[in-house]
Design a protein around this motif. Structure first.
Motif, PDB file in Angstrom:
ATOM      1  N   TRP A 280       0.836  -1.199   0.000  1.00  0.00           N
ATOM      2  CA  TRP A 280       0.000   0.000   0.000  1.00  0.00           C
ATOM      3  C   TRP A 280       0.874   1.255   0.000  1.00  0.00           C
ATOM      4  O   TRP A 280       1.892   1.310   0.699  1.00  0.00           O
ATOM      5  CB  TRP A 280      -0.900   0.021   1.243  1.00  0.00           C
ATOM      6  CG  TRP A 280      -1.775   1.238   1.292  1.00  0.00           C
ATOM      7  CD1 TRP A 280      -2.998   1.406   0.697  1.00  0.00           C
ATOM      8  CD2 TRP A 280      -1.484   2.470   1.951  1.00  0.00           C
ATOM      9  NE1 TRP A 280      -3.475   2.668   0.945  1.00  0.00           N
ATOM     10  CE2 TRP A 280      -2.560   3.343   1.709  1.00  0.00           C
ATOM     11  CE3 TRP A 280      -0.401   2.928   2.716  1.00  0.00           C
ATOM     12  CZ2 TRP A 280      -2.605   4.649   2.213  1.00  0.00           C
ATOM     13  CZ3 TRP A 280      -0.432   4.222   3.218  1.00  0.00           C
ATOM     14  CH2 TRP A 280      -1.528   5.064   2.971  1.00  0.00           C
ATOM     15  N   TYR A 281       0.473   2.236  -0.809  1.00  0.00           N
ATOM     16  CA  TYR A 281       1.119   3.553  -0.804  1.00  0.00           C
ATOM     17  C   TYR A 281       0.053   4.622  -0.620  1.00  0.00           C
ATOM     18  O   TYR A 281      -1.139   4.389  -0.901  1.00  0.00           O
ATOM     19  CB  TYR A 281       1.892   3.783  -2.101  1.00  0.00           C
ATOM     20  CG  TYR A 281       3.086   2.877  -2.252  1.00  0.00           C
ATOM     21  CD1 TYR A 281       4.232   3.077  -1.490  1.00  0.00           C
ATOM     22  CD2 TYR A 281       3.076   1.819  -3.150  1.00  0.00           C
ATOM     23  CE1 TYR A 281       5.337   2.245  -1.607  1.00  0.00           C
ATOM     24  CE2 TYR A 281       4.173   0.981  -3.287  1.00  0.00           C
ATOM     25  CZ  TYR A 281       5.293   1.203  -2.512  1.00  0.00           C
ATOM     26  OH  TYR A 281       6.379   0.370  -2.628  1.00  0.00           O
ATOM     27  N   PRO A 282       0.430   5.819  -0.172  1.00  0.00           N
ATOM     28  CA  PRO A 282      -0.577   6.840   0.158  1.00  0.00           C
ATOM     29  C   PRO A 282      -1.464   7.268  -1.007  1.00  0.00           C
ATOM     30  O   PRO A 282      -2.560   7.782  -0.786  1.00  0.00           O
ATOM     31  CB  PRO A 282       0.276   8.019   0.656  1.00  0.00           C
ATOM     32  CG  PRO A 282       1.529   7.401   1.157  1.00  0.00           C
ATOM     33  CD  PRO A 282       1.783   6.238   0.250  1.00  0.00           C
ATOM     34  N   ASP A 283      -1.009   7.059  -2.242  1.00  0.00           N
ATOM     35  CA  ASP A 283      -1.842   7.482  -3.377  1.00  0.00           C
ATOM     36  C   ASP A 283      -2.727   6.363  -3.913  1.00  0.00           C
ATOM     37  O   ASP A 283      -3.405   6.537  -4.928  1.00  0.00           O
ATOM     38  CB  ASP A 283      -0.964   8.032  -4.505  1.00  0.00           C
ATOM     39  CG  ASP A 283       0.028   7.007  -5.040  1.00  0.00           C
ATOM     40  OD1 ASP A 283       0.257   5.983  -4.362  1.00  0.00           O
ATOM     41  OD2 ASP A 283       0.586   7.233  -6.129  1.00  0.00           O
ATOM     42  N   LYS A 284      -2.751   5.218  -3.225  1.00  0.00           N
ATOM     43  CA  LYS A 284      -3.611   4.116  -3.681  1.00  0.00           C
ATOM     44  C   LYS A 284      -5.045   4.383  -3.265  1.00  0.00           C
ATOM     45  O   LYS A 284      -5.321   4.662  -2.092  1.00  0.00           O
ATOM     46  CB  LYS A 284      -3.120   2.794  -3.078  1.00  0.00           C
ATOM     47  CG  LYS A 284      -3.927   1.572  -3.513  1.00  0.00           C
ATOM     48  CD  LYS A 284      -3.352   0.288  -2.897  1.00  0.00           C
ATOM     49  CE  LYS A 284      -4.196  -0.927  -3.222  1.00  0.00           C
ATOM     50  NZ  LYS A 284      -4.266  -1.217  -4.653  1.00  0.00           N
TER      51      LYS A 284
END
Length: 314
Positions: A280-284
């Motif tokens: 998971w990344y913050p822009d997902k």
């Protein structure tokens, strides 16, 4: 992405009815390693354990008690400054109760801990320091696994799924105060009320999840990480070989996309071993599951809910 603030789950304290059968289960079946024993302030026996790939002194605490379940879950933060800031933010939020400081050394080789109760009734802790004796393979030219790996060979304590009544309040505290992000949500009804929240503080699909239920402070499961689907299948063989109480699986989740098998410790606490899932990344974008498709979300292969899975908790 620099991981600051709350970095990861650090420990879970599990209540067990008899300490010796519990230790045998978590060591011989799941593959944890006993680190030390002591006596809690109330006189109850405690055993500290860790997984083979964990650097910190311990990650799992078993405490003998009259009722199974979870005493508390601990979160490691990046510094004393962060610990002081987040403890003040939690106090100022008005969302937590029963706030207190646990003195340094109450957990062995561990600094001071800030303890508080979230709106679902679960006790959480923040701490910044724990000594790091290291993992079983070391950090200089290490092998991929230790020669004395045993049982399922769990690599680390991974996450908990918790049941409680005030999901909205706990969600607000974790996201607006502690800095967690929502990775997946389960929603119900035409207004899409959130009834399940999967939360991450780093890059995992989830570090903790909360499900709306008319109860306080209930543990659905404690999960441990394995490497791959093949190890999950081997774990299922171990469950059968050791006559462990199987809940469900091996199967795959729709939610988080992880591979899984669920089973019970001798006290009735549900365990999971888990592999896979996404980064998971913050822009997902947040993944959304509707209540009508929850069976697919939980058990992707047979696409239907299991009543025991939903109704049994400690």
């Amino acid at each position: 992405m620099a991981i600051t603030g709350v970095m990861r789950p650090g420990h879970v304290c599990i209540r067990v009815l008899e300490i010796e059968p519990a230790v045998r289960h978590y060591v011989d079946t799941i593959g944890l390693r006993e680190v030390m024993r002591d006596t809690a302030a109330d006189g109850s026996a405690r055993v500290f354990l860790k997984a083979w790939d964990e650097a910190d002194h311990h990650s799992v605490v078993l405490r003998e008690a009259d009722e199974a379940g979870m005493d508390y879950m601990g979160w490691k933060v990046d510094s004393d400054a962060t610990l002081d800031k987040l403890s003040a933010d939690v106090e100022a939020s008005g969302l937590a109760t029963a706030m207190s400081w646990v003195k340094e050394g109450e957990h062995p080789m561990t600094g001071r801990r800030f303890r508080f109760t979230v709106p679902t009734g679960h006790v959480m802790e923040l701490y910044a320091h724990r000594e790091t004796p290291g993992c079983a393979v070391g950090y200089l030219n290490p092998d991929p696994w230790p020669d004395d790996m045993h049982g399922m060979g769990a690599r680390r304590f991974d996450h908990c799924l918790l049941y409680g009544d005030d999901l909205a309040g706990t969600f607000k505290l974790f996201t607006e105060v502690l800095g967690f992000s929502l990775t997946e949500a389960v929603v119900a009804g035409p207004d899409e009320q959130m009834i399940g929240a999967f939360l991450s503080c780093a890059t995992k699909a989830h570090d903790v999840a909360f499900i709306q239920q008319p109860v306080k402070n209930k543990l659905h499961h404690v999960s441990f990480l394995l490497d791959n689907w093949g190890e999950v299948l081997k774990a299922a063989d171990i469950i059968s070989k050791r006559r462990v109480s199987l809940d469900i699986g091996p199967t795959r989740h729709g939610i988080t996309r992880g591979e899984t098998v669920y089973f019970f410790d001798p006290s009735g606490n549900r365990n999971e071993v888990f592999a896979g899932g996404y980064t998971w990344y913050p822009d997902k974008p947040v993944i959304k599951w509707t209540a009508e498709e929850l069976g697919t979300g939980i058990f992707y292969h047979d696409r239907k809910l299991n009543e025991k899975f939903l109704s049994v908790f400690t």
